[in-house]
Design an enzyme around this catalytic site. Sequence first.
Site, PDB file in Angstrom:
ATOM      1  N   ARG A 168       0.867  -1.178   0.000  1.00  0.00           N
ATOM      2  CA  ARG A 168       0.000   0.000   0.000  1.00  0.00           C
ATOM      3  C   ARG A 168       0.900   1.223   0.000  1.00  0.00           C
ATOM      4  O   ARG A 168       1.936   1.240   0.685  1.00  0.00           O
ATOM      5  CB  ARG A 168      -0.908   0.022   1.241  1.00  0.00           C
ATOM      6  CG  ARG A 168      -2.069  -0.965   1.205  1.00  0.00           C
ATOM      7  CD  ARG A 168      -3.129  -0.532   0.186  1.00  0.00           C
ATOM      8  NE  ARG A 168      -4.328  -1.362   0.217  1.00  0.00           N
ATOM      9  CZ  ARG A 168      -4.556  -2.371  -0.606  1.00  0.00           C
ATOM     10  NH1 ARG A 168      -3.638  -2.722  -1.490  1.00  0.00           N
ATOM     11  NH2 ARG A 168      -5.686  -3.043  -0.548  1.00  0.00           N
ATOM     12  N   GLU A 204      -3.887   7.481  -5.398  1.00  0.00           N
ATOM     13  CA  GLU A 204      -4.085   6.742  -6.644  1.00  0.00           C
ATOM     14  C   GLU A 204      -5.404   7.146  -7.282  1.00  0.00           C
ATOM     15  O   GLU A 204      -6.399   7.272  -6.577  1.00  0.00           O
ATOM     16  CB  GLU A 204      -4.076   5.225  -6.350  1.00  0.00           C
ATOM     17  CG  GLU A 204      -2.731   4.751  -5.839  1.00  0.00           C
ATOM     18  CD  GLU A 204      -2.700   3.270  -5.492  1.00  0.00           C
ATOM     19  OE1 GLU A 204      -3.680   2.540  -5.771  1.00  0.00           O
ATOM     20  OE2 GLU A 204      -1.686   2.836  -4.925  1.00  0.00           O
ATOM     21  N   HIS A 206      -0.947   0.184 -10.065  1.00  0.00           N
ATOM     22  CA  HIS A 206      -1.526  -0.750  -9.080  1.00  0.00           C
ATOM     23  C   HIS A 206      -2.076  -1.998  -9.782  1.00  0.00           C
ATOM     24  O   HIS A 206      -3.263  -2.305  -9.711  1.00  0.00           O
ATOM     25  CB  HIS A 206      -2.632  -0.061  -8.270  1.00  0.00           C
ATOM     26  CG  HIS A 206      -2.868  -0.744  -6.938  1.00  0.00           C
ATOM     27  ND1 HIS A 206      -3.262  -0.061  -5.809  1.00  0.00           N
ATOM     28  CD2 HIS A 206      -2.753  -2.034  -6.560  1.00  0.00           C
ATOM     29  CE1 HIS A 206      -3.382  -0.916  -4.795  1.00  0.00           C
ATOM     30  NE2 HIS A 206      -3.079  -2.121  -5.242  1.00  0.00           N
TER      31      HIS A 206
END
Length: 323
Positions: free
Chosen positions: A235, A264, A283
Amino acid sequence: MSRKKIVAYKSLPSDVEAYLREHADVVHVDPADHDAFVAALKDADGAIGASAKITPAMIESATRLKALSTVSVGFDAFDVDDLTKRGIVLTHTPDVLTESTADTVFALILASARRVVELAEWVKEGNWKASLGEEGFGVDVQGKTLGIVGLGRIGGAVARRASLGFRMNVLYTNRSSNEQAEKDYGAKRVELDDLLAQSDFVLLQVPLTAQTRHIIGAAQLKKMKKSAILINASRGPTVDEAALIEALKDGTIRAAGLDVFDKEPLPVDSPLLKLKNVVALPHIGSATHETRHAMNLNAAENLIGALDGTLTQNIVNREVLKR
């Protein structure tokens, strides 16, 4: 008996949707429309989705809610203690994404070490006019030391690739010792400071908690080798991003391979995007056709099992079952 109602706050593959509809009525909602989302949850028995935050305030009036199912391994979008107090089961999908996420991690290790993205762009821009000089060289991966911060499922799968495939020496930190990884891959448990000082690659594989937020900051980056590469596919906020940018600019560490960020999508004006020694991915940890489908199906099965009271695994807040 009236059918159960499930709120889906992400689009689901048609076969997964069909499976859910065998067991309940399914209502789709866009999580970006906050009021509609809260209204839909009000009379729902369960909900399934990913990425969107579900706060205590949002489920204050959702008196029928029995279970929430996240299509992810991470569950930092939820207040787990609050859900437990309310008797709501939270489920996640830890096992089905282990191998594909470990592949992504290894792609970041190789890409960062061998400057794959940077050099591929360089070739596409028409710069390859003579044999590559030393200024384009990378560093070896095989035989190096990999330090894994958090040797759980994914960390273990990376350790297997590293040890058996690349003959890497594996160090790790973890709350408890991982005896299987020690036996099978020669992994050695050390304190974080020792791991930082000795590793050629430092990999973060911890969940985001109050304890792991900024577990890597300016002080930790300074403890790493100048030749070391930081890899983060856990993360974003486990790393102090501002400190990382400084460390990459001033040569405190060699490079970083990142699949996750503070914010993000990564803002287009992020200084990280200007740095040649950064591989930045959107991601994609588990983003393969096969794995994402398996995650959606697993999350749907988790939800129905939780609503039926038959689910025994993939439960984040097990204490709820004791109630």
